[in-house]
Design a protein around this motif. Sequence first.
Motif, PDB file in Angstrom:
ATOM      1  N   LYS A 157     -12.266   1.443  24.629  1.00 14.98           N
ATOM      2  CA  LYS A 157     -13.388   0.897  23.837  1.00 14.98           C
ATOM      3  C   LYS A 157     -14.684   1.591  24.238  1.00 14.98           C
ATOM      4  CE  LYS A 157     -11.537  -3.827  23.678  1.00 14.98           C
ATOM      5  NZ  LYS A 157     -11.051  -4.265  24.971  1.00 14.98           N
ATOM      6  N   ILE A 158     -14.869   1.765  25.527  1.00 18.38           N
ATOM      7  CA  ILE A 158     -16.118   2.374  26.013  1.00 18.38           C
ATOM      8  C   ILE A 158     -16.211   3.835  25.565  1.00 18.38           C
ATOM      9  CG2 ILE A 158     -17.264   3.121  28.152  1.00 18.38           C
ATOM     10  CD1 ILE A 158     -16.295   0.327  29.272  1.00 18.38           C
ATOM     11  N   ILE A 159     -15.090   4.565  25.615  1.00 13.86           N
ATOM     12  CA  ILE A 159     -15.099   5.979  25.199  1.00 13.86           C
ATOM     13  C   ILE A 159     -15.404   6.095  23.702  1.00 13.86           C
ATOM     14  CG2 ILE A 159     -13.669   8.042  24.900  1.00 13.86           C
ATOM     15  CD1 ILE A 159     -12.129   7.134  27.436  1.00 13.86           C
ATOM     16  N   LEU A 160     -14.749   5.275  22.889  1.00 14.13           N
ATOM     17  CA  LEU A 160     -14.943   5.376  21.431  1.00 14.13           C
ATOM     18  C   LEU A 160     -16.366   5.000  21.026  1.00 14.13           C
ATOM     19  CD1 LEU A 160     -11.488   3.971  20.256  1.00 14.13           C
ATOM     20  CD2 LEU A 160     -12.287   6.341  20.120  1.00 14.13           C
ATOM     21  N   ARG A 161     -16.939   3.992  21.689  1.00 11.89           N
ATOM     22  CA  ARG A 161     -18.325   3.622  21.358  1.00 11.89           C
ATOM     23  C   ARG A 161     -19.278   4.731  21.800  1.00 11.89           C
ATOM     24  NH1 ARG A 161     -15.138   0.367  19.955  1.00 11.89           N
ATOM     25  NH2 ARG A 161     -14.959   2.095  18.505  1.00 11.89           N
ATOM     26  N   ALA A 162     -19.001   5.373  22.938  1.00 10.15           N
ATOM     27  CA  ALA A 162     -19.856   6.480  23.384  1.00 10.15           C
ATOM     28  C   ALA A 162     -19.829   7.603  22.352  1.00 10.15           C
ATOM     29  CB  ALA A 162     -19.372   6.983  24.747  1.00 10.15           C
ATOM     30  N   MET A 163     -18.633   7.895  21.815  1.00 12.74           N
ATOM     31  CA  MET A 163     -18.506   8.963  20.805  1.00 12.74           C
ATOM     32  C   MET A 163     -19.276   8.605  19.534  1.00 12.74           C
ATOM     33  SD  MET A 163     -14.519   9.858  21.529  1.00 12.74           S
ATOM     34  CE  MET A 163     -14.190  10.937  20.142  1.00 12.74           C
ATOM     35  N   GLU A 164     -19.239   7.334  19.161  1.00  8.34           N
ATOM     36  CA  GLU A 164     -20.013   6.916  17.974  1.00  8.34           C
ATOM     37  C   GLU A 164     -21.502   7.168  18.179  1.00  8.34           C
ATOM     38  OE1 GLU A 164     -17.186   3.159  16.731  1.00  8.34           O
ATOM     39  OE2 GLU A 164     -19.200   2.798  17.479  1.00  8.34           O
ATOM     40  N   GLU A 165     -21.940   7.010  19.432  1.00  2.20           N
ATOM     41  CA  GLU A 165     -23.371   7.158  19.728  1.00  2.20           C
ATOM     42  C   GLU A 165     -23.770   8.611  19.956  1.00  2.20           C
ATOM     43  OE1 GLU A 165     -23.744   4.653  23.109  1.00  2.20           O
ATOM     44  OE2 GLU A 165     -23.364   2.832  21.938  1.00  2.20           O
ATOM     45  N   GLY A 166     -22.808   9.532  19.777  1.00  2.00           N
ATOM     46  CA  GLY A 166     -23.140  10.946  19.869  1.00  2.00           C
ATOM     47  C   GLY A 166     -22.887  11.544  21.239  1.00  2.00           C
ATOM     48  N   ARG A 167     -22.319  10.747  22.160  1.00  3.16           N
ATOM     49  CA  ARG A 167     -21.968  11.316  23.459  1.00  3.16           C
ATOM     50  C   ARG A 167     -20.543  11.873  23.398  1.00  3.16           C
ATOM     51  NH1 ARG A 167     -22.489   6.824  27.256  1.00  3.16           N
ATOM     52  NH2 ARG A 167     -22.617   5.445  25.458  1.00  3.16           N
ATOM     53  N   THR A 168     -20.157  12.646  24.415  1.00  2.00           N
ATOM     54  CA  THR A 168     -18.832  13.274  24.365  1.00  2.00           C
ATOM     55  C   THR A 168     -17.771  12.314  24.916  1.00  2.00           C
ATOM     56  OG1 THR A 168     -19.015  14.159  26.604  1.00  2.00           O
ATOM     57  CG2 THR A 168     -19.852  15.556  24.809  1.00  2.00           C
ATOM     58  N   GLU A 171     -18.115  12.057  28.593  1.00  2.00           N
ATOM     59  CA  GLU A 171     -19.217  11.164  29.003  1.00  2.00           C
ATOM     60  C   GLU A 171     -18.782   9.700  28.908  1.00  2.00           C
ATOM     61  OE1 GLU A 171     -23.135  13.921  27.982  1.00  2.00           O
ATOM     62  OE2 GLU A 171     -22.204  12.779  26.382  1.00  2.00           O
ATOM     63  N   GLY A 172     -17.962   9.391  27.908  1.00  2.00           N
ATOM     64  CA  GLY A 172     -17.410   8.033  27.790  1.00  2.00           C
ATOM     65  C   GLY A 172     -16.512   7.706  28.974  1.00  2.00           C
ATOM     66  N   VAL A 173     -15.666   8.676  29.352  1.00  2.00           N
ATOM     67  CA  VAL A 173     -14.793   8.472  30.526  1.00  2.00           C
ATOM     68  C   VAL A 173     -15.658   8.221  31.765  1.00  2.00           C
ATOM     69  CG1 VAL A 173     -13.127   9.573  32.077  1.00  2.00           C
ATOM     70  CG2 VAL A 173     -12.903   9.867  29.601  1.00  2.00           C
ATOM     71  N   ALA A 174     -16.735   9.001  31.903  1.00  2.00           N
ATOM     72  CA  ALA A 174     -17.611   8.850  33.078  1.00  2.00           C
ATOM     73  C   ALA A 174     -18.260   7.468  33.098  1.00  2.00           C
ATOM     74  CB  ALA A 174     -18.683   9.943  33.075  1.00  2.00           C
ATOM     75  N   GLU A 175     -18.628   6.958  31.910  1.00  2.00           N
ATOM     76  CA  GLU A 175     -19.231   5.621  31.849  1.00  2.00           C
ATOM     77  C   GLU A 175     -18.221   4.554  32.296  1.00  2.00           C
ATOM     78  OE1 GLU A 175     -20.924   4.548  28.030  1.00  2.00           O
ATOM     79  OE2 GLU A 175     -20.897   2.429  28.572  1.00  2.00           O
ATOM     80  N   ALA A 187      -6.117   9.391  32.120  1.00  2.00           N
ATOM     81  CA  ALA A 187      -5.072   9.568  31.102  1.00  2.00           C
ATOM     82  C   ALA A 187      -4.254   8.284  30.949  1.00  2.00           C
ATOM     83  CB  ALA A 187      -4.150  10.725  31.480  1.00  2.00           C
ATOM     84  N   TYR A 188      -4.158   7.501  32.007  1.00  2.00           N
ATOM     85  CA  TYR A 188      -3.409   6.243  31.968  1.00  2.00           C
ATOM     86  C   TYR A 188      -3.961   5.318  30.874  1.00  2.00           C
ATOM     87  CZ  TYR A 188      -1.883   1.628  33.531  1.00  2.00           C
ATOM     88  OH  TYR A 188      -1.369   0.357  33.576  1.00  2.00           O
ATOM     89  N   ASP A 189      -5.293   5.288  30.756  1.00  2.00           N
ATOM     90  CA  ASP A 189      -5.930   4.471  29.717  1.00  2.00           C
ATOM     91  C   ASP A 189      -5.975   5.218  28.384  1.00  2.00           C
ATOM     92  OD1 ASP A 189      -6.928   2.092  31.227  1.00  2.00           O
ATOM     93  OD2 ASP A 189      -7.910   3.648  32.395  1.00  2.00           O
ATOM     94  N   VAL A 190      -6.401   6.491  28.450  1.00  2.00           N
ATOM     95  CA  VAL A 190      -6.659   7.274  27.233  1.00  2.00           C
ATOM     96  C   VAL A 190      -5.370   7.487  26.440  1.00  2.00           C
ATOM     97  CG1 VAL A 190      -7.305   9.597  26.470  1.00  2.00           C
ATOM     98  CG2 VAL A 190      -8.682   8.416  28.210  1.00  2.00           C
ATOM     99  N   ASP A 191      -4.255   7.717  27.116  1.00  2.00           N
ATOM    100  CA  ASP A 191      -2.982   7.991  26.441  1.00  2.00           C
ATOM    101  C   ASP A 191      -2.237   6.720  26.032  1.00  2.00           C
ATOM    102  OD1 ASP A 191      -3.599  10.590  26.845  1.00  2.00           O
ATOM    103  OD2 ASP A 191      -2.160  10.936  28.466  1.00  2.00           O
ATOM    104  N   GLY A 192      -2.836   5.556  26.283  1.00  2.00           N
ATOM    105  CA  GLY A 192      -2.235   4.300  25.829  1.00  2.00           C
ATOM    106  C   GLY A 192      -1.242   3.680  26.787  1.00  2.00           C
ATOM    107  N   TRP A 193      -1.105   4.247  27.995  1.00  2.00           N
ATOM    108  CA  TRP A 193      -0.120   3.687  28.936  1.00  2.00           C
ATOM    109  C   TRP A 193      -0.493   2.280  29.385  1.00  2.00           C
ATOM    110  CZ3 TRP A 193       4.641   4.334  29.685  1.00  2.00           C
ATOM    111  CH2 TRP A 193       5.231   5.586  29.480  1.00  2.00           C
ATOM    112  N   ASP A 194      -1.781   2.064  29.674  1.00  2.00           N
ATOM    113  CA  ASP A 194      -2.214   0.724  30.100  1.00  2.00           C
ATOM    114  C   ASP A 194      -1.867  -0.298  29.016  1.00  2.00           C
ATOM    115  OD1 ASP A 194      -3.982  -1.226  31.675  1.00  2.00           O
ATOM    116  OD2 ASP A 194      -4.970  -1.200  29.724  1.00  2.00           O
ATOM    117  N   SER A 195      -2.166   0.042  27.770  1.00  2.00           N
ATOM    118  CA  SER A 195      -1.869  -0.878  26.660  1.00  2.00           C
ATOM    119  C   SER A 195      -0.363  -1.059  26.485  1.00  2.00           C
ATOM    120  CB  SER A 195      -2.479  -0.336  25.360  1.00  2.00           C
ATOM    121  OG  SER A 195      -3.874  -0.214  25.500  1.00  2.00           O
ATOM    122  N   ALA A 196       0.413   0.002  26.737  1.00  2.00           N
ATOM    123  CA  ALA A 196       1.870  -0.095  26.586  1.00  2.00           C
ATOM    124  C   ALA A 196       2.472  -0.990  27.673  1.00  2.00           C
ATOM    125  CB  ALA A 196       2.493   1.299  26.645  1.00  2.00           C
ATOM    126  N   VAL A 197       1.968  -0.870  28.900  1.00  2.00           N
ATOM    127  CA  VAL A 197       2.487  -1.730  29.980  1.00  2.00           C
ATOM    128  C   VAL A 197       2.144  -3.189  29.669  1.00  2.00           C
ATOM    129  CG1 VAL A 197       2.400  -2.232  32.461  1.00  2.00           C
ATOM    130  CG2 VAL A 197       2.325   0.129  31.680  1.00  2.00           C
TER     131      VAL A 197
END
Length: 315
Positions: A157-168, A171-175, A187-197
Amino acid sequence: MRVALIGYGSVARAFAALVAEQQKRFPFRIAGAHTRRGTAYGPVLEFGPVAGSVGEFLDRAQAEVLVELSSLSPETGEPALTHIREAFARGMHVVTANKGPLAHAFGALRAEAAARGVEFRYESTVMDGSPVFNMVRNCLPGVKVLGFSGALNSTSKIILRAMEEGRTFDEGVAEARALGITEADPAYDVDGWDSAVKAAALANVLMDAGVRPQDVEREGIGALTAEDVRAARAAGEIYVLISRASIGDDGRVRMRVSPERLAMSDPLATVQGTSNLLLLHTDLMGTVGTISIEPRVEQTAYGVLSDLVDITRTL
Ligand SMILES: NC(=O)c1ccc[n+]([C@@H]2O[C@H](COP(=O)([O-])OP(=O)(O)OC[C@H]3O[C@@H](n4cnc5c(N)ncnc54)[C@H](OP(=O)(O)O)[C@@H]3O)[C@@H](O)[C@H]2O)c1
């Protein structure tokens, strides 16, 4: 009731503080704590040399319940699975916040607990202590869970909202990392593993699915571009990484994790940042949900305490 802790990281420390603070209302006693680096026997936890084995720790701590709070291993559910079985073998009840054992072997653990006549609780595993499993157990008698949909991963959620605001993306991962919510390997979060577990844990407990995280059809947020998320926003829509489960025509539980483009009015689109929402689709109760707004480790610790209280009600 005497409590032995395995793992003494952020959740266990918050739990120990909560037990101390709530001692008058909930007189649980910490009998000991065990990590890979040291072992302590309570009530005042002063860590000394590490016990020779988990079994040795449990035998010496002489507790009625194990609170298992070791690190998650998403691929196997270990070492928590073994710790839980060591406790069952000693006739101990178990509470855990570790979703690995539920995602990999819930059915077997439930059977082992029943055979030993002990209780097994896990409220904090998926929604940081907000009631899901205890709500179904205690408030929805006779209800069959037919499926669920959830916005359960904070980092995405944090990465996608950062991208909407024009950040990379980075930068979302860093936040997310600065908030302390992402794993060492994002990658555990980004690739959907956390959601899959989480989906496998929910499906195993609530739908008796008998699945593993590897059975979840999984697509992360890595393929989404800044153009995708901004175009969605311009159309009044939003991308959210969603975990879903439903029962197929063959009676088997199907699970899918993927980024979905949702209308802003969709309940699953309304939770941002570290907040989470889970909707359960049921036969007798329609759709009911649990929302947690910016939960912190204190809420995870409360979920563990609520499990202990729930166990005392069964005794
Ligand atoms: N943090 C949250 O808000 C949150 C929310 C929901 C669920 N959870 C779950 O709760 C559990 C604990 O989370 P946490 O944030 O407290 O983790 P943490 O701060 O990383 O602490 C993990 C603890 O587990 C111990 N440990 C790891 N492997 C072990 C082993 N083989 N034997 C004994 N101890 C072992 C570690 O100590 P050593 O390194 O010394 O062994 C450490 O004390 C995890 O499963 C996590 O997924 C956490």
